[in-house]
Design a protein around this motif. Structure first.
Motif, PDB file in Angstrom:
ATOM      1  N   ASP A 584      14.088  54.275  46.677  1.00 55.80           N
ATOM      2  CA  ASP A 584      15.029  55.278  47.184  1.00 55.80           C
ATOM      3  C   ASP A 584      14.287  56.463  47.791  1.00 55.80           C
ATOM      4  O   ASP A 584      14.629  56.945  48.881  1.00 55.80           O
ATOM      5  CB  ASP A 584      15.931  55.779  46.051  1.00 55.80           C
ATOM      6  CG  ASP A 584      17.055  54.804  45.725  1.00 55.80           C
ATOM      7  OD1 ASP A 584      17.299  53.880  46.528  1.00 55.80           O
ATOM      8  OD2 ASP A 584      17.696  54.978  44.671  1.00 55.80           O
ATOM      9  N   LEU A 585      13.280  56.940  47.077  1.00 51.39           N
ATOM     10  CA  LEU A 585      12.514  58.102  47.527  1.00 51.39           C
ATOM     11  C   LEU A 585      11.811  57.807  48.850  1.00 51.39           C
ATOM     12  O   LEU A 585      11.903  58.589  49.815  1.00 51.39           O
ATOM     13  CB  LEU A 585      11.499  58.490  46.450  1.00 51.39           C
ATOM     14  CG  LEU A 585      10.563  59.671  46.751  1.00 51.39           C
ATOM     15  CD1 LEU A 585      11.358  60.939  47.008  1.00 51.39           C
ATOM     16  CD2 LEU A 585       9.591  59.878  45.593  1.00 51.39           C
ATOM     17  N   GLY A 586      11.126  56.673  48.919  1.00 54.68           N
ATOM     18  CA  GLY A 586      10.436  56.311  50.148  1.00 54.68           C
ATOM     19  C   GLY A 586      11.396  55.946  51.256  1.00 54.68           C
ATOM     20  O   GLY A 586      11.217  56.331  52.417  1.00 54.68           O
ATOM     21  N   GLY A 587      12.444  55.199  50.902  1.00 55.89           N
ATOM     22  CA  GLY A 587      13.387  54.731  51.912  1.00 55.89           C
ATOM     23  C   GLY A 587      14.089  55.852  52.631  1.00 55.89           C
ATOM     24  O   GLY A 587      14.248  55.822  53.866  1.00 55.89           O
ATOM     25  N   LEU A 588      14.534  56.860  51.879  1.00 55.04           N
ATOM     26  CA  LEU A 588      15.243  57.972  52.515  1.00 55.04           C
ATOM     27  C   LEU A 588      14.297  58.814  53.353  1.00 55.04           C
ATOM     28  O   LEU A 588      14.657  59.275  54.448  1.00 55.04           O
ATOM     29  CB  LEU A 588      15.935  58.832  51.450  1.00 55.04           C
ATOM     30  CG  LEU A 588      16.914  59.869  52.009  1.00 55.04           C
ATOM     31  CD1 LEU A 588      18.073  59.192  52.733  1.00 55.04           C
ATOM     32  CD2 LEU A 588      17.436  60.784  50.905  1.00 55.04           C
ATOM     33  N   ALA A 589      13.079  59.006  52.865  1.00 53.27           N
ATOM     34  CA  ALA A 589      12.100  59.793  53.627  1.00 53.27           C
ATOM     35  C   ALA A 589      11.740  59.097  54.941  1.00 53.27           C
ATOM     36  O   ALA A 589      11.639  59.748  56.002  1.00 53.27           O
ATOM     37  CB  ALA A 589      10.845  60.022  52.780  1.00 53.27           C
ATOM     38  N   ILE A 590      11.565  57.788  54.897  1.00 53.16           N
ATOM     39  CA  ILE A 590      11.241  57.035  56.111  1.00 53.16           C
ATOM     40  C   ILE A 590      12.419  57.059  57.075  1.00 53.16           C
ATOM     41  O   ILE A 590      12.254  57.236  58.292  1.00 53.16           O
ATOM     42  CB  ILE A 590      10.858  55.586  55.747  1.00 53.16           C
ATOM     43  CG1 ILE A 590       9.576  55.569  54.906  1.00 53.16           C
ATOM     44  CG2 ILE A 590      10.661  54.733  57.003  1.00 53.16           C
ATOM     45  CD1 ILE A 590       9.370  54.267  54.163  1.00 53.16           C
ATOM     46  N   ALA A 591      13.628  56.865  56.546  1.00 54.28           N
ATOM     47  CA  ALA A 591      14.815  56.875  57.394  1.00 54.28           C
ATOM     48  C   ALA A 591      14.995  58.229  58.075  1.00 54.28           C
ATOM     49  O   ALA A 591      15.364  58.297  59.262  1.00 54.28           O
ATOM     50  CB  ALA A 591      16.051  56.535  56.563  1.00 54.28           C
ATOM     51  N   TYR A 592      14.727  59.300  57.335  1.00 50.63           N
ATOM     52  CA  TYR A 592      14.874  60.633  57.929  1.00 50.63           C
ATOM     53  C   TYR A 592      13.851  60.837  59.047  1.00 50.63           C
ATOM     54  O   TYR A 592      14.185  61.343  60.132  1.00 50.63           O
ATOM     55  CB  TYR A 592      14.705  61.713  56.863  1.00 50.63           C
ATOM     56  CG  TYR A 592      14.783  63.118  57.444  1.00 50.63           C
ATOM     57  CD1 TYR A 592      16.011  63.666  57.788  1.00 50.63           C
ATOM     58  CD2 TYR A 592      13.632  63.872  57.663  1.00 50.63           C
ATOM     59  CE1 TYR A 592      16.090  64.943  58.342  1.00 50.63           C
ATOM     60  CE2 TYR A 592      13.693  65.134  58.214  1.00 50.63           C
ATOM     61  CZ  TYR A 592      14.923  65.664  58.554  1.00 50.63           C
ATOM     62  OH  TYR A 592      14.998  66.917  59.115  1.00 50.63           O
ATOM     63  N   ALA A 593      12.603  60.427  58.816  1.00 53.15           N
ATOM     64  CA  ALA A 593      11.569  60.577  59.843  1.00 53.15           C
ATOM     65  C   ALA A 593      11.924  59.757  61.085  1.00 53.15           C
ATOM     66  O   ALA A 593      11.702  60.195  62.223  1.00 53.15           O
ATOM     67  CB  ALA A 593      10.216  60.150  59.288  1.00 53.15           C
ATOM     68  N   ALA A 594      12.502  58.559  60.882  1.00 54.37           N
ATOM     69  CA  ALA A 594      12.921  57.737  62.016  1.00 54.37           C
ATOM     70  C   ALA A 594      14.099  58.377  62.739  1.00 54.37           C
ATOM     71  O   ALA A 594      14.179  58.355  63.976  1.00 54.37           O
ATOM     72  CB  ALA A 594      13.287  56.334  61.531  1.00 54.37           C
ATOM     73  N   PHE A 595      15.021  58.937  61.974  1.00 53.31           N
ATOM     74  CA  PHE A 595      16.174  59.623  62.568  1.00 53.31           C
ATOM     75  C   PHE A 595      15.737  60.780  63.466  1.00 53.31           C
ATOM     76  O   PHE A 595      16.323  61.010  64.530  1.00 53.31           O
ATOM     77  CB  PHE A 595      17.097  60.126  61.449  1.00 53.31           C
ATOM     78  CG  PHE A 595      18.166  61.079  61.917  1.00 53.31           C
ATOM     79  CD1 PHE A 595      19.095  60.694  62.872  1.00 53.31           C
ATOM     80  CD2 PHE A 595      18.237  62.376  61.394  1.00 53.31           C
ATOM     81  CE1 PHE A 595      20.080  61.583  63.300  1.00 53.31           C
ATOM     82  CE2 PHE A 595      19.209  63.258  61.811  1.00 53.31           C
ATOM     83  CZ  PHE A 595      20.132  62.866  62.767  1.00 53.31           C
TER      84      PHE A 595
END
Length: 682
Positions: A584-595
């Motif tokens: 969850d921690l990594g997934g949301l951080a990666i998704a935000y950077a991609a966004f």
């Protein structure tokens, strides 16, 4: 098919062969507003309780339906998909012109048989009498072992242990016979080993359940009640020998390879040289075992337990497995026990129970009907684009890590670039050749399907690994990462709102399905997944210094989640949930950077008064909105490797600087974490 607990790490604790593909029809559950203010409780400060700030009014207005144990975004979408599939099942069942042997005929006849309550009631306990009578004739230990083999090899049930053929974690191109601890009925060993009021209540309900099912086979009430003692004693010993769920998360400790002769020496009366051929695995000379001590203890248990008690236990395994598919008295007894465990108020409707059964047994047949009508090529293409963007972004974040050496970064990037994404549905449907399905034989259909799936599983021994196989069916609202295949998979069922919608702005899709994609990618680098290399093999590719630095950060995540509570008194198990929390921690951080690479992510344009970043984080929060029954919440703390919904919502965001800025979170707010204490792993 059976798998070890390691194989599939889901986001939660779910063209037709030889034919022209019918025109796709998009399932639509699109709301008027993707972030609807009427669902939010703006009387709550986002920095104090972001979960209720984002979802509070929705939770008040959406109580748990009586037929459910929890109700949230996942459940809404599962219900939506179930209703869609219901139409497919009813249409197939009503199609009297379906070609014999066709998908429609087999799916339709299975569903028709499952809905024929008159025939099921008339059959009563007859479908299992032959199995029970066979056990009655046993008079020695050899007969007990033969019966265990029979139940395992017919797919009927799994007494004493779990057996499966699957990829060798240290040689992922080879399928191997494997053994796993098992043999208990209650959801976790703690129900047997820990004495408290909740567990005592469950024990009493279990006692009534056992007595009820045995009485339905013709035993007197006294005999039926006495059987509980033999079953409880046996299962308690098995529970005591089991490793905890936290211990079972260690892929190194749970990989133990033995020759059959060597393992048999310590586990008598189990002779695995003889047992494996009886389980339809021929030519094997070795086996992989997750908990060797369990099987040593189990051998002693079987050797020292009276034959009559072992026969009671073996009968119980047939009864509990069969109860949901027999007459109403059996089904009602099964549900009465489930109610105590989960708190569910009324039974799930028959059609919905049967949809789940069909999906779990002949999922590739039902799945073909589902995707032909409800999954669009456009959705698959959009997902491919999102996966590519997330992958590129993850690679950039790995390269920018300040705690990892260049040597380990190189290996991490090699693994990331080797990911195989699976989107929507399989490229090679299973045809279930040889599986007989009759419209007037419900229990027989279940039994034959179990046998077919078991036979398919063991047939994979000695064959090349089929990496096209999926671990979930197309209608499933879930996703997974499989370490031995180094693959991420997203079934068609989850590619809908609130996770994904064509009509939605990027903030919604990246905060929803983008975070799910990032979650599954991060599983390849969580505390378990990081121990598997790019080729899927369990081997160490880290420098010792980097492994230490990773563990230091992971330990902080454990500490963070250990502080979250359920039902005011029960704490989240940060060790059990570590892999999912890291994802969850990594997934949301990666998704935000991609966004932030998208035009919307780089703008400040308001939609419904919300900034792009606010919409991103609110999209994440509404994915996890959920009401849950207290009984279910207490059970999940023991058995679910995922944290509760409120902890999943706030756990990652309190470590992300962007969330503080988006909602003006200040020191003094309850969720505020000083910048120096915010955890950053991937």
């Amino acid at each position: 098919m059976k798998y070890s607990s390691l194989i599939y790490c889901g986001i939660v604790l779910i063209t037709i062969n030889g034919c022209a593909r019918p025109e796709s029809k998009k399932v639509s559950n699109i709301p008027d507003k993707f972030i609807d203010p009427v669902n939010m409780d703006t009387t709550v400060r986002p920095g104090d309780d972001f979960f209720h700030y984002a979802n509070g009014v929705w939770m008040k207005n959406n109580p748990i339906p009586d037929k459910e144990t929890r109700w949230g975004s996942f459940n809404e979408l599962r219900e939506f998909n179930a209703q869609a599939v219901k139409g497919l099942l009813e249409e197939a069942a009503a199609n009297t012109n379906a070609t014999p042997g066709s998908i429609e005929q087999r799916v339709g006849d299975f569903f028709k048989s499952s809905m024929d309550s008159l025939a099921i009631e008339e059959a009563g306990a007859k479908p299992i009498i032959e199995d029970l009578n066979r056990i009655d004739k046993i008079n020695d230990l050899k007969g007990i072992i033969n019966e265990i083999n029979h139940q395992q090899s017919t797919g009927l049930t799994s007494p004493f242990y779990d057996f499966y053929v699957y990829q060798d974690s240290k040689n992922a191109n080879k399928n191997m016979p494997q053994l796993s601890q098992g043999g208990i009925t209650l959801p976790d060993r703690d129900y047997y080993l820990v004495t408290n009021d909740r567990n005592n209540t469950i024990k009493e309900a279990y006692k009534k359940y056992i007595a009820a099912l045995f009485k339905l086979t013709g035993l007197s009430e006294e005999q039926a009640a006495a059987n509980f003692d033999a079953i409880w004693k046996t299962e308690s010993i098995l529970a005591k020998s089991q490793k905890s769920r936290v211990e079972m998360r260690d892929p190194i400790a749970t990989y133990n390879k033995f020759s059959l002769e060597q393992f048999s020496q310590n586990t008598q009366p189990f002779n695995w040289v003889e047992i494996l051929p009886a389980l339809k695995v021929n030519g094997a000379d070795s086996i992989i075992v997750d908990n060797p001590q369990f099987f040593i203890d189990e051998g002693k248990l079987i050797a020292s337990t009276p034959i009559e008690d072992l026969k009671v236990y073996l009968k119980w395994n047939i009864l509990k497995k069969s109860a949901p598919y027999l007459s109403k008295d059996f089904v009602d007894a099964n549900f009465a026990f489930a109610q105590v465990l989960s708190g569910q108020k009324v039974m799930t409707p028959r059609w919905q129970r049967n949809f789940t059964l069909i999906d779990n047994t002949i999922g590739d047949l039902l799945g073909q009907l589902y995707v032909a009508k409800y999954f669009t090529p456009e959705a698959k293409q959009r997902m491919q684009d999102l996966v590519k963007n997330l992958s590129v972004t993850f690679a950039e974040r790995i390269q920018d890590l300040d705690w990892m050496s260049e040597e380990t970064k190189k290996k991490a990037l090699e693994k990331l670039n080797a990911f195989t994404p699976k989107i929507g549905y399989t490229d090679k449907w299973e045809t279930y050749d040889g599986l007989e399905i009759n419209a007037d034989d419900f229990y027989g259909n279940v039994k034959r399907a179990d046998q077919w799936n078991y036979d398919y599983m063991v047939s994979q021994y000695g064959k090349p690994v089929d990496r096209t196989r999926w671990g979930m069916t197309p209608p499933t609202v879930n996703a997974y990462y499989n370490p031995v295949n180094n693959e991420i998979a997203f079934p068609a069922g989850i590619l809908q709102f609130p996770f994904f919608a064509f009509e939605a702005d990027d903030a919604i899709n990246y905060g929803g399905i983008g975070a799910v994609i990032g979650h599954e990618m991060t599983h390849g680098f969580d505390d378990q997944g990081r121990q598997f290399a790019a080729d899927g093999n369990l081997k160490d590719w880290w420098t010792s210094e980097d492994a230490t630095k990773f563990k230091e950060r992971a330990d902080k995540v454990v500490d963070q989640y250990n502080k979250y509570t359920v039902l005011d008194t029960i704490n989240v198990n940060g060790n059990l949930t570590l892999g999912e929390n890291l994802a969850d921690l990594g997934g949301l951080a990666i998704a935000y950077a991609a966004f932030k690479k998208t035009p919307q992510g780089q703008s400040n344009e308001l939609i419904d008064g919300l900034t792009p970043d606010q919409r991103f984080f609110l999209s994440w929060a509404q994915v996890w909105r959920m009401n849950i029954r207290p009984e279910t919440a207490a059970q999940f703390i023991l058995v679910d490797p995922h944290s509760p919904a409120d902890a999943r919502t706030v756990g990652p965001i309190v470590n992300m600087d962007a969330w503080y800025k988006a909602f003006n979170i200040q020191e003094g707010d309850k969720l505020f974490v000083p910048e120096k204490d915010r955890i950053k792993v991937w």
